[in-house]
Motif scaffolding. Structure first.
Motif, short mmCIF file in Angstrom:
data_model
loop_
_atom_site.label_atom_id
_atom_site.label_comp_id
_atom_site.label_asym_id
_atom_site.label_seq_id
_atom_site.Cartn_x
_atom_site.Cartn_y
_atom_site.Cartn_z
N ASN A 288 32.71 -24.07 -21.80
CA ASN A 288 32.33 -22.88 -21.04
C ASN A 288 30.81 -22.78 -20.98
N VAL A 289 30.24 -23.26 -19.89
CA VAL A 289 28.80 -23.17 -19.65
C VAL A 289 28.57 -22.49 -18.31
N VAL A 290 27.34 -22.09 -18.06
CA VAL A 290 26.97 -21.44 -16.80
C VAL A 290 25.80 -22.22 -16.19
N ALA B 202 19.58 -20.08 -15.93
CA ALA B 202 20.70 -19.21 -16.35
C ALA B 202 20.30 -17.75 -16.21
N TRP C 19 29.72 -17.88 -21.05
CA TRP C 19 29.06 -18.96 -21.79
C TRP C 19 29.45 -18.82 -23.24
N ILE D 110 22.66 -24.16 -18.04
CA ILE D 110 22.97 -24.63 -19.39
C ILE D 110 23.92 -25.81 -19.28
#
Length: 485
Positions: free
Chosen positions: A317-319, A76, A122, A322
């Motif tokens: 909502n992740v990037v 990340a 995120w 992660i």
């Protein structure tokens, strides 16, 4: 400086904003008074559905700064180098109370952070406790019903709460925290935050690690007693908003230290407890806290509604770098949170200023209510995918590696030898005599008016955690004999 002139929402000048148009001095109001109708119609639509849970909230803007290198665990980019800063939007909240409820009631507090990263937003959507009342998202609606109003009396029901808890031993860990001193922090700044769930990191080599997120307050822990909070509520129902807003306006910016617990992926098959169980913590002796960075809140929004009430947080909502875990409650929230926002705020809620990513957004979602931004992202020929019209396309370079966890994880549910009582008992034994006394008193107060059969059922859970725990609550309740089970 020239004064701005009042207009309608369509931009026409308003010639009179003091009274409506009538047919003569005493005549009826005219249908042609479009300014009157616009004003009343907009007022009728000023409210939207409040959040089903976490309706009462407070928030601010700030920054996250990396202080330690954890790039070996995650790719990340927000963690890519020491000193790197990422803007954030925070929202803290109570769980059970409505938007107009008092904010210093005994309750779990929501602790949510939106990180506006270069790879998208995120959202870390957690609480001020490391565990929760249940381990399966299927049970969440029923649990929340017990925290809300009775359908007949329209009052909060201690009977329903303790009935549910006494029938759900897994809730004991969270109940113990809630009824302890930490059940009523004096402000958002004086409490920790936790991701609570088990999430995952994955790095550039495709390695996965299970992770727990912790945010340790730098202001210190401070709490109200039941008696103190009753006095506070008698003076103001907005104490948390006053404290948070006031501190930032005075330049006393609150800070938290972000830390993580890291578990190698294969360890999940070896631990004596289910590491994906939301009612359990990971022992720090086995998985010590690792410092990551610092959160600082340093700006109040210019418009509270625009940025705090419209803020929409979701674990979905992740990037890249992660990810999720087999945590059943987390899996349910991945769907339910985003779905709640689409209902409450509208289909395109993530295009609102509070939720809009800083990086470029490209997708093929079409039309719908309040599609107030371009329908084609500058390329009207590319409205489907795949296409040959230079439209946005997938990026397989950030594909998340598959989870290696196998079906054997079910062993925790089918043969749970670790149980629901060890960790609540361990927590209880950490309290000193004064803290235990307040715990007993708080539980007794919360059980006021509850049926005796429910109380006796709950007392058995306290006994199983630690006999002293159950005996202390009995004494506070004025019950001398243990029921014969």
């Amino acid at each position: 400086m020239m004064k701005k002139k009042l207009t309608t929402s369509a931009g026409a000048p308003v010639t009179n904003n003091q009274r409506s148009q009538t047919a003569g001095k005493r005549g009826p109001v005219l249908m042609q008074d479009y300014k009157l109708f616009e004003k009343l119609a907009h007022q009728n639509r000023e409210r939207i559905p409040e959040r089903v849970v976490h309706a009462k909230g407070w928030g601010a803007m700030g920054t996250f700064t990396v202080t330690k290198d954890i790039s070996k665990y995650t790719r990340a980019k927000l963690f890519s180098e020491v000193g790197k800063q990422t803007p954030i939007l925070s929202r803290f909240s109570t769980v059970a109370g409505e938007m107009g409820a008092a904010d210093t009631e005994r309750d779990v507090r929501g602790f949510s952070l939106k990180f506006y990263t270069e790879e998208g937003n995120w959202d870390l959507v957690g609480n001020n406790t490391p565990v929760f009342f249940l381990r399966d998202g299927y049970k969440f609606p029923d649990f929340i019903h017990t925290q809300k109003r009775h359908p007949k009396t329209n009052l909060r029901s201690p009977e329903a709460m303790w009935d549910y808890w006494s029938l759900s031993p897994e809730s004991l860990h969270q109940v113990t925290i809630l009824m302890s001193d930490r059940g009523i922090p004096i402000s958002p700044m004086h409490m920790n935050g936790y991701g609570s769930h088990t999430f995952s990191f994955w790095n550039n080599d495709g390695e996965r690690f299970w992770v727990k997120f912790h945010f340790k307050t730098q202001q210190g822990h401070k709490h109200y007693t039941n008696e103190e909070t009753a006095e506070v509520i008698g003076q103001t129902r907005e104490k948390y908003q006053e404290e948070l807003y006031g501190a930032i306006e005075q330049g006393k910016f609150p800070k938290w230290t972000m830390k993580v617990q890291i578990m190698p992926e294969a360890d999940a098959e070896k631990t004596p407890y289910n590491p994906f169980d939301l009612t359990k913590v990971w022992p720090h002796a086995d998985y010590p806290l690792i410092e990551v960075g610092e959160i600082e809140l340093n700006q109040n929004p210019e418009n509270y509604w625009q940025y705090i009430e419209n803020a929409a947080y979701s674990p979905s909502n992740v990037v890249p770098g992660i990810g999720f875990s087999p945590d059943k409650v987390l899996q349910a929230r991945i769907f339910s949170y985003a779905d709640a926002h689409r209902y409450r705020l509208g289909t395109h809620y993530e295009a609102l200023p509070a939720n809009m990513p800083l990086n470029e957004v490209n997708h093929y979602h079409k039309d719908g209510a309040m599609r107030f931004f371009t329908n084609d992202f500058g390329n009207p020929d590319a409205y489907y995918e795949p296409n040959t019209k230079d439209g946005a396309f997938e990026d397989q370079s950030v594909e998340e590696p598959p989870m290696k966890i196998n079906g054997d994880i079910m062993r925790y549910e089918e043969n749970d030898t670790f149980g629901d009582y060890k960790q609540p008992g361990d927590l209880f034994r950490m309290f000193n005599a004064e803290q235990k006394a307040r715990l007993y008193s708080n539980i007794a107060a919360a059980m006021d008016g509850v049926s005796m059969d429910i109380i006796e059922r709950q007392l058995v859970h306290f006994d199983k955690a630690d006999q002293e725990y159950g005996d202390g609550v009995r004494k506070a309740l004025g019950i001398s004999q243990m029921a014969d089970y």
